[in-house]
Design a protein around this motif. Structure first.
Motif, PDB file in Angstrom:
ATOM      1  N   LEU A  44     -69.094 -34.468 -11.740  1.00 39.48           N
ATOM      2  CA  LEU A  44     -68.477 -35.045 -12.932  1.00 39.48           C
ATOM      3  C   LEU A  44     -68.982 -34.380 -14.208  1.00 39.48           C
ATOM      4  CD1 LEU A  44     -68.469 -38.816 -11.912  1.00 39.48           C
ATOM      5  CD2 LEU A  44     -66.512 -37.248 -11.963  1.00 39.48           C
ATOM      6  N   GLY A  48     -65.843 -32.506 -15.156  1.00 40.01           N
ATOM      7  CA  GLY A  48     -65.105 -33.544 -15.867  1.00 40.01           C
ATOM      8  C   GLY A  48     -64.547 -34.591 -14.925  1.00 40.01           C
ATOM      9  N   VAL A  49     -63.540 -35.293 -15.393  1.00 40.66           N
ATOM     10  CA  VAL A  49     -63.025 -36.473 -14.698  1.00 40.66           C
ATOM     11  C   VAL A  49     -62.434 -36.145 -13.336  1.00 40.66           C
ATOM     12  CG1 VAL A  49     -62.591 -37.723 -16.845  1.00 40.66           C
ATOM     13  CG2 VAL A  49     -60.765 -36.384 -15.821  1.00 40.66           C
ATOM     14  N   HIS A  50     -62.612 -37.106 -12.411  1.00 40.42           N
ATOM     15  CA  HIS A  50     -62.040 -37.047 -11.063  1.00 40.42           C
ATOM     16  C   HIS A  50     -61.725 -38.473 -10.635  1.00 40.42           C
ATOM     17  CE1 HIS A  50     -62.703 -32.888  -9.818  1.00 40.42           C
ATOM     18  NE2 HIS A  50     -63.910 -32.940 -10.355  1.00 40.42           N
ATOM     19  N   VAL A  79     -71.900 -43.728 -14.561  1.00 38.15           N
ATOM     20  CA  VAL A  79     -70.494 -43.337 -14.453  1.00 38.15           C
ATOM     21  C   VAL A  79     -69.650 -44.468 -15.015  1.00 38.15           C
ATOM     22  CG1 VAL A  79     -68.638 -42.981 -12.759  1.00 38.15           C
ATOM     23  CG2 VAL A  79     -70.804 -41.816 -12.468  1.00 38.15           C
ATOM     24  N   GLN A  81     -65.454 -45.892 -15.249  1.00 36.19           N
ATOM     25  CA  GLN A  81     -64.083 -45.770 -14.750  1.00 36.19           C
ATOM     26  C   GLN A  81     -63.122 -46.128 -15.875  1.00 36.19           C
ATOM     27  OE1 GLN A  81     -63.350 -48.162 -11.287  1.00 36.19           O
ATOM     28  NE2 GLN A  81     -65.027 -47.268 -10.124  1.00 36.19           N
ATOM     29  N   HIS A  84     -56.213 -43.615 -15.690  1.00 27.74           N
ATOM     30  CA  HIS A  84     -55.726 -42.236 -15.790  1.00 27.74           C
ATOM     31  C   HIS A  84     -54.808 -42.146 -17.007  1.00 27.74           C
ATOM     32  CE1 HIS A  84     -53.591 -38.554 -14.744  1.00 27.74           C
ATOM     33  NE2 HIS A  84     -54.550 -38.300 -13.864  1.00 27.74           N
ATOM     34  N   SER A  94     -65.838 -40.634 -15.009  1.00 27.96           N
ATOM     35  CA  SER A  94     -66.537 -39.618 -15.792  1.00 27.96           C
ATOM     36  C   SER A  94     -67.990 -40.050 -15.942  1.00 27.96           C
ATOM     37  CB  SER A  94     -65.881 -39.413 -17.162  1.00 27.96           C
ATOM     38  OG  SER A  94     -65.871 -40.621 -17.884  1.00 27.96           O
ATOM     39  N   THR A  96     -71.330 -40.896 -17.864  1.00 27.74           N
ATOM     40  CA  THR A  96     -71.709 -41.437 -19.168  1.00 27.74           C
ATOM     41  C   THR A  96     -72.805 -40.557 -19.766  1.00 27.74           C
ATOM     42  OG1 THR A  96     -73.444 -42.828 -18.230  1.00 27.74           O
ATOM     43  CG2 THR A  96     -71.216 -43.806 -18.392  1.00 27.74           C
TER      44      THR A  96
END
Length: 141
Positions: A44, A48-50, A79, A81, A84, A94, A96
């Motif tokens: 992450l 980046g975002v997943h 992390v 949430q 999207h 992502s 923090t």
């Protein structure tokens, strides 16, 4: 001419794998974050975002296992949430700021352990050999 490795290359590869494995296991004993959590956090931070599904696929684990890892990271505040941005049905994850700090702290601890061992165990000449060895390992990767 064959591309198959010779016996010397195979033996060296086995010794290298074993030695690197021992070093990594030794360094992990000092880690505060379990390896699976550190791996997800590292992805992450780097990429980046997943989504949880994407992370499970990348780490080659089941979705349920990744969901548990994500829950632990979220509970720890490492992390977050969020929905999207283009598909509100999905959640993206992502790191923090605390997650980034923790990952960097863990890496710094590991580097400190290695640096301490280098300072204690290696002469100036051996350090130069190690420096050249690191460059060779970089070529292999």
């Amino acid at each position: 001419m064959t591309n198959e490795p010779d016996e010397d290359a195979l033996q060296l590869a086995a010794e290298l794998r074993s030695t690197i494995g021992e070093l990594v296991r030794h360094l992990r004993t000092e880690d505060e974050l379990p390896q699976n959590q550190a791996g997800v956090l590292g992805l992450l931070v780097r990429e980046g975002v997943h989504t949880t599904s994407e992370l499970a696929e990348r780490q080659r684990v089941r979705h349920q296992s990744m969901a548990r890892t994500v829950a632990l990271l979220t509970e720890a505040g490492l992390v977050v949430q969020e929905r999207h941005p283009t598909d509100g049905r999905k959640l993206v994850l992502s790191a923090t700021e605390a997650g980034v700090r923790e990952l960097h702290a863990q890496r710094s601890r590991r580097e400190g352990l290695i640096a301490g061992a280098i300072a204690r165990e290696l002469s100036a000449e051996e350090r130069e050999v190690l420096r050249r060895g690191v460059a060779l390992l970089r070529r292999l990767s």
